[in-house]
Design a protein around this motif. Sequence first.
Motif, PDB file in Angstrom:
ATOM      1  N   GLY A 215       0.914  -1.246  -0.103  1.00 22.34           N
ATOM      2  CA  GLY A 215       0.060   0.179   0.228  1.00 22.34           C
ATOM      3  C   GLY A 215       0.738   1.167   0.012  1.00 22.34           C
ATOM      4  N   GLN A 216       1.963   1.207   0.831  1.00 19.57           N
ATOM      5  CA  GLN A 216       2.710   2.580   0.673  1.00 19.57           C
ATOM      6  C   GLN A 216       3.625   2.529  -0.509  1.00 19.57           C
ATOM      7  OE1 GLN A 216       3.393   4.534   3.170  1.00 19.57           O
ATOM      8  NE2 GLN A 216       1.786   3.687   4.536  1.00 19.57           N
ATOM      9  N   THR A 217       4.031   1.415  -1.082  1.00 16.90           N
ATOM     10  CA  THR A 217       4.523   1.670  -2.425  1.00 16.90           C
ATOM     11  C   THR A 217       3.704   2.189  -3.330  1.00 16.90           C
ATOM     12  OG1 THR A 217       6.106  -0.144  -1.754  1.00 16.90           O
ATOM     13  CG2 THR A 217       5.966   0.157  -4.176  1.00 16.90           C
ATOM     14  N   MET A 218       2.491   1.642  -3.402  1.00 21.80           N
ATOM     15  CA  MET A 218       1.667   2.126  -4.535  1.00 21.80           C
ATOM     16  C   MET A 218       1.139   3.795  -4.379  1.00 21.80           C
ATOM     17  SD  MET A 218      -1.310  -1.021  -4.281  1.00 21.80           S
ATOM     18  CE  MET A 218      -2.475   0.013  -5.513  1.00 21.80           C
ATOM     19  N   ALA A 219       1.221   4.337  -3.310  1.00 16.56           N
ATOM     20  CA  ALA A 219       1.310   5.733  -2.858  1.00 16.56           C
ATOM     21  C   ALA A 219       2.529   6.397  -3.535  1.00 16.56           C
ATOM     22  CB  ALA A 219       0.845   6.076  -1.532  1.00 16.56           C
ATOM     23  N   LEU A 220       3.661   5.875  -3.221  1.00 16.19           N
ATOM     24  CA  LEU A 220       5.093   6.450  -3.322  1.00 16.19           C
ATOM     25  C   LEU A 220       5.350   6.475  -5.021  1.00 16.19           C
ATOM     26  CD1 LEU A 220       7.220   5.348  -0.470  1.00 16.19           C
ATOM     27  CD2 LEU A 220       6.257   7.488  -0.891  1.00 16.19           C
ATOM     28  N   ARG A 221       4.999   5.486  -5.632  1.00 16.10           N
ATOM     29  CA  ARG A 221       5.389   5.242  -7.116  1.00 16.10           C
ATOM     30  C   ARG A 221       4.885   6.433  -7.945  1.00 16.10           C
ATOM     31  NH1 ARG A 221       1.599   0.322  -9.148  1.00 16.10           N
ATOM     32  NH2 ARG A 221      -0.601   1.154  -9.310  1.00 16.10           N
ATOM     33  N   GLU A 222       3.713   7.140  -7.765  1.00 13.84           N
ATOM     34  CA  GLU A 222       3.375   8.338  -8.415  1.00 13.84           C
ATOM     35  C   GLU A 222       3.929   9.531  -7.890  1.00 13.84           C
ATOM     36  OE1 GLU A 222       1.589   7.431 -10.754  1.00 13.84           O
ATOM     37  OE2 GLU A 222       0.936   5.384 -10.024  1.00 13.84           O
ATOM     38  N   ARG A 223       4.770   9.567  -6.846  1.00 16.64           N
ATOM     39  CA  ARG A 223       5.434  10.789  -6.670  1.00 16.64           C
ATOM     40  C   ARG A 223       6.429  11.254  -7.526  1.00 16.64           C
ATOM     41  NH1 ARG A 223       5.181  11.299  -0.940  1.00 16.64           N
ATOM     42  NH2 ARG A 223       6.482  13.176  -1.061  1.00 16.64           N
ATOM     43  N   GLU A 224       6.843  12.637  -7.363  1.00 20.40           N
ATOM     44  CA  GLU A 224       7.930  13.428  -8.495  1.00 20.40           C
ATOM     45  C   GLU A 224       9.269  12.626  -8.388  1.00 20.40           C
ATOM     46  OE1 GLU A 224       6.137  14.743  -6.015  1.00 20.40           O
ATOM     47  OE2 GLU A 224       4.435  15.939  -6.985  1.00 20.40           O
ATOM     48  N   PHE A 225       9.737  12.159  -7.213  1.00 24.14           N
ATOM     49  CA  PHE A 225      10.927  11.914  -7.208  1.00 24.14           C
ATOM     50  C   PHE A 225      11.262  10.443  -7.971  1.00 24.14           C
ATOM     51  CE2 PHE A 225       9.213  10.018  -3.484  1.00 24.14           C
ATOM     52  CZ  PHE A 225       9.615   8.570  -3.467  1.00 24.14           C
ATOM     53  N   VAL A 226      10.083   9.769  -8.066  1.00 21.90           N
ATOM     54  CA  VAL A 226      10.150   8.457  -8.923  1.00 21.90           C
ATOM     55  C   VAL A 226      10.043   8.681 -10.533  1.00 21.90           C
ATOM     56  CG1 VAL A 226       8.695   6.279  -9.356  1.00 21.90           C
ATOM     57  CG2 VAL A 226       8.896   7.032  -6.994  1.00 21.90           C
ATOM     58  N   ASP A 227       9.070   9.857 -10.758  1.00 20.92           N
ATOM     59  CA  ASP A 227       9.157  10.140 -11.999  1.00 20.92           C
ATOM     60  C   ASP A 227      10.383  10.819 -12.705  1.00 20.92           C
ATOM     61  OD1 ASP A 227       6.417   9.433 -12.288  1.00 20.92           O
ATOM     62  OD2 ASP A 227       5.630  11.312 -11.679  1.00 20.92           O
ATOM     63  N   ALA A 228      10.938  11.410 -11.689  1.00 16.45           N
ATOM     64  CA  ALA A 228      12.272  11.853 -12.143  1.00 16.45           C
ATOM     65  C   ALA A 228      13.391  10.777 -12.236  1.00 16.45           C
ATOM     66  CB  ALA A 228      12.643  12.954 -11.052  1.00 16.45           C
ATOM     67  N   SER A 229      13.458   9.774 -11.692  1.00 17.71           N
ATOM     68  CA  SER A 229      14.347   8.916 -11.730  1.00 17.71           C
ATOM     69  C   SER A 229      13.773   8.136 -13.021  1.00 17.71           C
ATOM     70  CB  SER A 229      14.071   7.795 -10.611  1.00 17.71           C
ATOM     71  OG  SER A 229      14.531   8.218  -9.384  1.00 17.71           O
ATOM     72  N   ARG A 230      12.581   7.706 -13.253  1.00 16.84           N
ATOM     73  CA  ARG A 230      12.380   7.121 -14.746  1.00 16.84           C
ATOM     74  C   ARG A 230      12.874   8.246 -15.726  1.00 16.84           C
ATOM     75  NH1 ARG A 230       6.761   6.591 -12.544  1.00 16.84           N
ATOM     76  NH2 ARG A 230       6.522   4.615 -11.638  1.00 16.84           N
TER      77      ARG A 230
END
Length: 332
Positions: A215-230
């Motif tokens: 559940g925590q990962t599903m909330a974090l995967r849409e955060r900006e720092f994840v998009d920046a890494s991608r």
Amino acid sequence: MTAPIETTGSAPEAQPETVPDGVEKGRIEGRSLGQIAWSRFKKDRVAVAGGVVVVVLITLAVFSRPLQALFGLDPNAFHQDLIDPNTSLPTGSMGGMSADHPLGVEPKFGRDIATRILEGSWVSLVVAFGATLLSNTIGTVLGVVAGYYGGRVDTVISRLMDTFLAFPLLLFAIAISATLQGGAFGLEGLPLHISVLIFIIGFFNWPYLGRIVRGQTMALREREFVDASRGMGARGPYILFRELLPNLVGPIIVYSTLLIPTNILFEASLSFLGVGIQPPQASWGGMLKEAVNFYQVDPQFMIVPGLAIFVTVLAFNLLGDGLRDALDPRSR
């Protein structure tokens, strides 16, 4: 009106009237998230008290065998001279309490209760910490993978969690422990019993943390720092273990401190039922089992190990609650 800032070729310096009262002139240093959490945790006196008790218990468990060797203590030494041959109860008052036996001695055998409590402490904590480490490792890895990738991967892992949660864990643990009492995997005796308990408790408890991490990962995967890494070309494994996992440390630590006392109770339950740690090895659950036949005439034999379990579980729960409030103030 604020005084103007003069520029004379050097770095601009704030005028005295622009610095708030109570703040020294100069650079203001920021604090890390760990420092902020520690400052919050220190304000919770109940949690700090629980943490102190946990540290003391862990210290006693780690140095249990050295302390026994230093003071010449033997948890399996019989003191038949302290037992009334007619009643099998300790002679004297308060269960045979004395300077040599501050918590008294056991009925029938006369073994020192304090020494057996000390010996049983490391068994309970080794099983609890080992099982927690195993379940956290499996639950964290599968939970973060399911939460990040979603789709069929999430479906398969989620159904696997549901399957494990459907197992009647206590009955399953009794069956496996009873089957492996003689020897297995090249192990026998105490190492086998501890290994079996760690495997049973840890392997079948991972879905609880897995659901939280998912559940925590599903909330974090849409955060900006994840998009920046991608956007910078980072692949899935890098994002999982370098971006997402560091942000899940807080919930994992909090859940671990709440899971450890549950594992202590589970180990004590199995030992009480006779399929956990086997005698003559001392364990808190085993001591409760042996006290069943004497609790009406010698309640101290049951009260002491019961209090040991109660204090340990309470201390870990208080510590876990304090860590949860410190790491996530919104949970208050």
